[in-house]
Design a protein around this motif. Sequence first.
Motif, PDB file in Angstrom:
ATOM      1  N   LEU A   1       0.829  -1.209   0.000  1.00  0.00           N
ATOM      2  CA  LEU A   1       0.000   0.000   0.000  1.00  0.00           C
ATOM      3  C   LEU A   1       0.867   1.265   0.000  1.00  0.00           C
ATOM      4  O   LEU A   1       0.515   2.252  -0.651  1.00  0.00           O
ATOM      5  CB  LEU A   1      -0.943   0.004   1.200  1.00  0.00           C
ATOM      6  CG  LEU A   1      -2.032  -1.058   1.187  1.00  0.00           C
ATOM      7  CD1 LEU A   1      -2.838  -1.020   2.485  1.00  0.00           C
ATOM      8  CD2 LEU A   1      -2.942  -0.893  -0.018  1.00  0.00           C
ATOM      9  N   LEU A   2       1.982   1.236   0.707  1.00  0.00           N
ATOM     10  CA  LEU A   2       2.899   2.378   0.694  1.00  0.00           C
ATOM     11  C   LEU A   2       3.449   2.642  -0.703  1.00  0.00           C
ATOM     12  O   LEU A   2       3.705   3.791  -1.060  1.00  0.00           O
ATOM     13  CB  LEU A   2       4.061   2.154   1.664  1.00  0.00           C
ATOM     14  CG  LEU A   2       3.776   2.310   3.142  1.00  0.00           C
ATOM     15  CD1 LEU A   2       5.029   1.990   3.963  1.00  0.00           C
ATOM     16  CD2 LEU A   2       3.267   3.696   3.466  1.00  0.00           C
ATOM     17  N   CYS A   3       3.626   1.587  -1.472  1.00  0.00           N
ATOM     18  CA  CYS A   3       4.104   1.758  -2.849  1.00  0.00           C
ATOM     19  C   CYS A   3       3.145   2.619  -3.657  1.00  0.00           C
ATOM     20  O   CYS A   3       3.565   3.372  -4.534  1.00  0.00           O
ATOM     21  CB  CYS A   3       4.286   0.404  -3.535  1.00  0.00           C
ATOM     22  SG  CYS A   3       5.675  -0.546  -2.928  1.00  0.00           S
ATOM     23  N   PHE A   4       1.863   2.514  -3.371  1.00  0.00           N
ATOM     24  CA  PHE A   4       0.873   3.317  -4.090  1.00  0.00           C
ATOM     25  C   PHE A   4       0.793   4.741  -3.550  1.00  0.00           C
ATOM     26  O   PHE A   4       0.363   5.648  -4.246  1.00  0.00           O
ATOM     27  CB  PHE A   4      -0.510   2.662  -4.015  1.00  0.00           C
ATOM     28  CG  PHE A   4      -0.612   1.445  -4.878  1.00  0.00           C
ATOM     29  CD1 PHE A   4      -0.742   1.566  -6.256  1.00  0.00           C
ATOM     30  CD2 PHE A   4      -0.565   0.181  -4.324  1.00  0.00           C
ATOM     31  CE1 PHE A   4      -0.837   0.450  -7.065  1.00  0.00           C
ATOM     32  CE2 PHE A   4      -0.659  -0.944  -5.117  1.00  0.00           C
ATOM     33  CZ  PHE A   4      -0.796  -0.808  -6.496  1.00  0.00           C
ATOM     34  N   TYR A   5       1.207   4.919  -2.307  1.00  0.00           N
ATOM     35  CA  TYR A   5       1.135   6.243  -1.688  1.00  0.00           C
ATOM     36  C   TYR A   5       2.173   7.199  -2.259  1.00  0.00           C
ATOM     37  O   TYR A   5       1.892   8.368  -2.487  1.00  0.00           O
ATOM     38  CB  TYR A   5       1.312   6.111  -0.170  1.00  0.00           C
ATOM     39  CG  TYR A   5       1.357   7.440   0.538  1.00  0.00           C
ATOM     40  CD1 TYR A   5       0.191   8.171   0.749  1.00  0.00           C
ATOM     41  CD2 TYR A   5       2.552   7.973   0.997  1.00  0.00           C
ATOM     42  CE1 TYR A   5       0.219   9.387   1.391  1.00  0.00           C
ATOM     43  CE2 TYR A   5       2.594   9.188   1.637  1.00  0.00           C
ATOM     44  CZ  TYR A   5       1.428   9.895   1.832  1.00  0.00           C
ATOM     45  OH  TYR A   5       1.462  11.102   2.463  1.00  0.00           O
ATOM     46  N   PHE A   6       3.363   6.707  -2.489  1.00  0.00           N
ATOM     47  CA  PHE A   6       4.438   7.560  -2.975  1.00  0.00           C
ATOM     48  C   PHE A   6       4.314   7.787  -4.472  1.00  0.00           C
ATOM     49  O   PHE A   6       3.752   6.961  -5.178  1.00  0.00           O
ATOM     50  CB  PHE A   6       5.798   6.953  -2.623  1.00  0.00           C
ATOM     51  CG  PHE A   6       6.091   7.031  -1.167  1.00  0.00           C
ATOM     52  CD1 PHE A   6       6.481   8.225  -0.589  1.00  0.00           C
ATOM     53  CD2 PHE A   6       5.935   5.920  -0.354  1.00  0.00           C
ATOM     54  CE1 PHE A   6       6.713   8.311   0.774  1.00  0.00           C
ATOM     55  CE2 PHE A   6       6.181   5.998   0.997  1.00  0.00           C
ATOM     56  CZ  PHE A   6       6.564   7.200   1.573  1.00  0.00           C
TER      57      PHE A   6
END
Length: 165
Positions: free
Chosen positions: A153-158
């Motif tokens: 999910l962090l990959c999509f945030y950045f």
Amino acid sequence: MMSGIMAFTSVYAKQQNLTTVAWFFFAAAIAGVVIRPFSGRIFDFKGPFLVLLPASLGLLVSIFLIIYSKTNLMLIIAGVFYGAADGAIFPTIQAWVLKKAGIAKREVATSMFLNCYDFGMGIGASILGKVADLTSYRFMFIVLAFIAAFYILLCFYFPRKKSTR
């Protein structure tokens, strides 16, 4: 997350009567070496997102394979996925940090990155060891799977676009 896999896979594998833990780590090392040139090239041309997302998915696959390993071959395949993920994630994040820091702050950025990585490895193994003590190694790996999903999910945030630096 990586510390949990490195520290506890051998103990968990022994509980599961698996005997190829050394091959797990050997396969991981080979996969890590093989993937780095490809992940570096993708990072250079497409940015971190297209490296971190598939690598994170590979890490999640590795954790599930460890959890459900009933054969030595499954454990070795888990090692391949783990090594490929680790071999892509670590240098990509390091290169990303250095790119964002710029030339003037590279030394400080490198120092902070490696200190944070080492701290995370140490504290992660300690916390995960406590989780395993209070529950089981299997449950600890399930916790790791949730952490890996959060990482995805962090990959999509950045930002996904290649940096213009």
